[in-house]
Write an enzyme that holds these catalytic residues in place. Sequence first.
Site, mmCIF file in Angstrom:
data_model
loop_
_atom_site.group_PDB
_atom_site.id
_atom_site.type_symbol
_atom_site.label_atom_id
_atom_site.label_comp_id
_atom_site.label_asym_id
_atom_site.label_seq_id
_atom_site.Cartn_x
_atom_site.Cartn_y
_atom_site.Cartn_z
ATOM 1 N N HIS A 195 0.816 -1.213 0.000
ATOM 2 C CA HIS A 195 0.000 0.000 0.000
ATOM 3 C C HIS A 195 0.851 1.265 0.000
ATOM 4 O O HIS A 195 0.344 2.352 -0.301
ATOM 5 C CB HIS A 195 -0.990 0.007 1.175
ATOM 6 N N ASP A 197 0.402 -7.560 1.237
ATOM 7 C CA ASP A 197 0.795 -6.174 1.493
ATOM 8 C C ASP A 197 2.308 -6.006 1.568
ATOM 9 O O ASP A 197 2.835 -5.310 2.437
ATOM 10 C CB ASP A 197 0.144 -5.653 2.786
ATOM 11 N N SER A 215 4.804 2.213 7.942
ATOM 12 C CA SER A 215 4.538 1.154 6.974
ATOM 13 C C SER A 215 5.808 0.701 6.266
ATOM 14 O O SER A 215 6.556 1.521 5.737
ATOM 15 C CB SER A 215 3.550 1.635 5.910
#
Length: 535
Positions: free
Chosen positions: A110, A141, A219
Site C-alpha cells: 500500500h 501487502d 509502513s
Amino acid sequence: MYLQFINPTSTTTTLNDNLPISKIACSCMPQQSLADQNSGLVGVSEPEPMVQRWDDGGGRRVVPAMDAVVKVFCVHTEPNFSLPWQRKKQYSTSSSGFVIGDRRVLTNAHSVDHHTQVKVKKRGSDTKYLATVLAIGTECDIAMLSVSDDEFWEGISPVEFGSLPALQDAVTVVGYPIGGDTISVTSGVVSRMQILSYVHGSTELLGMQIDAAINSGNSGGPAFNDKGKCVGIAFQSLKHEDAENIGYVIPIPVIMHFILDYEKNGAYTGFPILGIEWQKMENPDLRMSMGMRPDQKGVRIKRMEPTSPECHVLKPSDVILSFDGVNIANDGTVPFRHGERIGFSYLVSQKYIGDQALVKVLRNSQTLEFNIKLAKHKELIPSHIHGKPPSYYIIAGFVFTAVSVPYLRSEFGNLFDVPIKLLDKHLHAMAESVDEQLVVVSQVLVADINIGYEDIVNNQVLDFNGKPVKNLKGLANMVENCNDEYLKFSLEYNQVVVLQTKNAKAATLDILATHCISSSMSDDLKIKDNMLQEV
C-alpha cells in the site's frame, strides 16, 4: 468499524468496512514538511534514538541493522472509478522500507500502490534515489523495490531474517513515522499470533500482534528481535477507544513466501486457497448424521467455487479430515505451536500456486484421499484491480463498467451502504467461469438520446437483445456488432432500456466530445484494427 487511508488533501480519510476488527489504519504517511509534522508538538525534541541493549547469548551487544532501514517516497495516481477514462489528482506519501539481499528493498504494497514515481533515501543521507518496483504482493501487502544507482548501495548491509518469535518475545519496530524526519524506534512484545485480516489485501493470512506503537509512516519498516534480526514488517494498527498501542506485523513465513515466490517465478503469483466454504462440525448430532466416528474430526464443505480445480474432486457435504497429513479439528483449527492452534487456512497459505496437496475427506462414511492442485481465487467481484485502470464502455451516454471492491468503495464508501443486491453478490456470489464479471450501468451522461433514463445508476445488466451478459468485453462486442433496429438492455428489477441502434451510435460521438472523452471504451477492450475480440 473504520479503515484509514491516505487522502491527498488531508491527513486521513475514514472509510467504513466489514473487517472483524474495530478500526485499522494502514500506516502510510502523506508527505509534509518537517515544520508541518512537528506542528502542535510542545517540548518534543528529535534526538537520535538510543536502542536498547540486547545480548546475543555470548555477552556481546547486538543492535539491529538500522542503516538498512530506508525512507520511501512515492507519488500515487489513483484510478477514478466514477470517471474511468481518467485518473485522480496525484498525491505524495512517505513510508519506510529496508534492504535485503541481492540489492533489493522491501516495503508495504500500500506504500507504492498506483505509483507513478518511487524514491528511497538512506539513513543520514540527503539524496533520494529513484527506485523500480519489481513486484507488488497485494494480498500480503508487501512490495519489492530495486535501485539501479550503485552509489545507493555503498556502505549498506542487508538485514538478516530471524525465526518466528514466540509470545512475549521482545520486538523493536524501526521506521520513519509521523512526528519527525529522522529514524524512530519503538519497542514492545509479541502479544498474539493468529490468522489476521489484511486491510489492504482484503485477505486473511498469518499476522503478528505487538504492543509497540505503529503510526503513519511506519509502513514497511522492519521489526527486529532481541538478536537484531528481522522478524516482520510493520503494516497496520488497531485504532479503538478501548485499545492502545496495538500494532500488526507481517511475520516471517508470509515474507519468505513472497520472496521465494518472486525468486521462483520471476514475478509475484500470490497465495493459493481452497475454493470452498466450510462449516464447523462441533455439534455431536451433526457429526453422527455425517457418519463420523468418535475419533474423527473435520469440517463440512458447504459450497464449492465452480472455477476452482478442487470442485472436480471434492463435493458439498464432504467432511475434510486432514490437509497434507495434518488433522483438522471440528472448529477448523490445526496445531500451530506448543499451546497454540490456528485456522487450517494457514496450511494452505504456506503452499504456492500450482503445488499439490493431499486432502483426506469423509464421503458417505467412506474415507477418500485426493491430490489437489492449488490455485488462486477467482472472485466474481474482485478485491483488487492490481494497478490496472478500470474497464469501461460507453454507448449513447450509458457508462458500463465491471464491478470491483475498489469501485464499490469509491461509489459508496461504506460497503454496507452498497445496494443490497450488489452487497449480497459481493459477500456470497461465486463466478461460474474464469472470465465472468458483474457488469453495471455506473451512470448516464445526460443527452437527448437518453431522456427518461437519467436516474439509472449502478444497475446490473442482465442481458442484451435477449442474450445474457457474461462480461464487459462480451457486452461491448455485442453492441458494436449489433445490426438490429433497437438496442435493448435488460437490467435488474425488471428495468429495460431501449434505444434505436442507428441514433444511439451516432449520438455517442457527440457525447464523447462534450465530456472530453477520447474513446468509447477502455484499452483492454480493444484489439488491433479497432476490432473487438469474440468472448
